[in-house]
Design an enzyme around this catalytic site. Sequence first.
Site: not given
Ligand code: FRU
Length: 538
Positions: A60, A242
């Site tokens: 992300d 998320e």
């Molecule tokens: C989204 C996610 C978020 C988390 C991160 C972990 O892709 O699952 O919710 O903070 O990636 O790398």
Amino acid sequence: MTNLNQLISLAALLLITGCNTGNQKNGSENTQDPTVANSSEEMLYRPNFHFTPQKNWMNDPNGMFFHNGYYHLYFQYHPGGNTWGPMHWGHAISKDMITWQEQPVALYPDTLGYIFSGSAVVDHHNTSGFGKDGKTPVVAIFTNHDPQKASDKKTDVETQGIAYSLDEGLTWTKYAENPVIENPGIRDFRDPKVRWDDQRKRWLMVLAAQNKTMFYVSGDLKKWEFLSDFGADKGSHAGVWECPDFFPIRVEGTSQTKWVLLVSINPGAPNGGSGTQYFVGDFDGTHFTPDAGFDRHLSEKHDYWLDFGRDNYAGVTWSDIPGSDGRRLFIGWMSNWDYANQVPTETWRSASTIARELKLHENADSYVLSSVPVKELNNYLEQKLKKEKITITENTELTNSKSVDLTRTHISFGIGDSKNKGFVFTLSNASGDTLRFGYDGTANDFHINRKQSGHHNFSDRFADRISTAPRSSKAGSLTGTILLDKTSVELFYDNGRTVMTEIFFPTSPFETLSVENINENILIDFIEVSQIGHNKKQ
Ligand code: FRU
């Protein structure tokens, strides 16, 4: 391809690879796919104009803010390997969101856990008190994820913490009293996105809590008070929620402002795996309420997706874009949890989408959120071809790699009456790979078919379907922008009202772009093919 041609291509490949500075992958620890290992993955797959880390795993985008002429992009990063692992924040900066310079790792795991996704804000009024000697603090707000508690199957795995920087985001000091928000007994409790609520003069946070979002407020970024939650009974719930984002945006062509809530969900996207839905409504300082028309569409099972392609996830918008600019600027992670860890690159894994501008439009009794590449991309375009009024009656080659490098291409086109008509663009190479995308006027939807686009056996979920997207514009004529890099296509139809982003891994670069009509002949009003130059034009 004849053997001679193959030899020539290989020689060209080696020559160009030899000229590259750094970043080559020598040797072949890729045991999955010998073809990729034997050629150079740098040459074949390192994107030409999308951000990738030099080395190792990225997911992300995080902590994006603009300050003193620079756009900052942090990202979920595993500096120790090319698959997901202990999460850090990597960092890159740019003056225009197109050319990026990677910086040292910004945030490291600590005793509270890995550093998961989050946001950053410029604390102009030093509300946090972290400022010193007249230096403006930048404050990052992130999730600490405790891997030990996670493997012990505890619930209080995730808490929210903060850190500040006094050197414009380069180095960070964690707040000694973290966590600033304890876990309230929700296993998935993460990805805080903070903005300054100028109307109420306080900080506003949205975070994802399993099947809903939760809103908090603060005067100093340290003490947070719970406000309300939203979404347990709205939108898509086929996976965990998320990476939310929550911002006001003016409705195009009006003086009205609405609030948009972005929520990524995995799985549950319209074409499988990870995707980002959105909600449009009003915020009274405590509660977010979806707009009535929007809500009616939602309850009629019409979901709203920012991008219908399979590869735009966890995207959020930049903080602190000056009011004089006024744009709402977005970037996403160009992959999908269905196969992100298996895609056939070893040196690095994953790229970001092109940075995009979001706009909100009225659409019948509801709204549509559009996205198009940021206008800064235009500074790199070198026009190669422009044709007007071409009638397509059969499969027609539009251009090929003798005229334009199809791995760095921007194409815009307009098609007159599109009703009941349709078209398919095909990218192909001499190895027999094809990437096909287009529009079916009878079904009124767009599609991407990457089933024969090259390497796909790394995951049985990569080429298991043809992705489709319902057209959201009611207009008869249709326009589109196609952005092509070595391993990605981004399609922006009707000025970004329907968007599709997908990645692919051809066995050799695509060399030819053709178009064909389906059902009836089509008239292409104009088509303009530009190369995306290596450098910004002066
Ligand atoms: C989204 C996610 C978020 C988390 C991160 C972990 O892709 O699952 O919710 O903070 O990636 O790398």
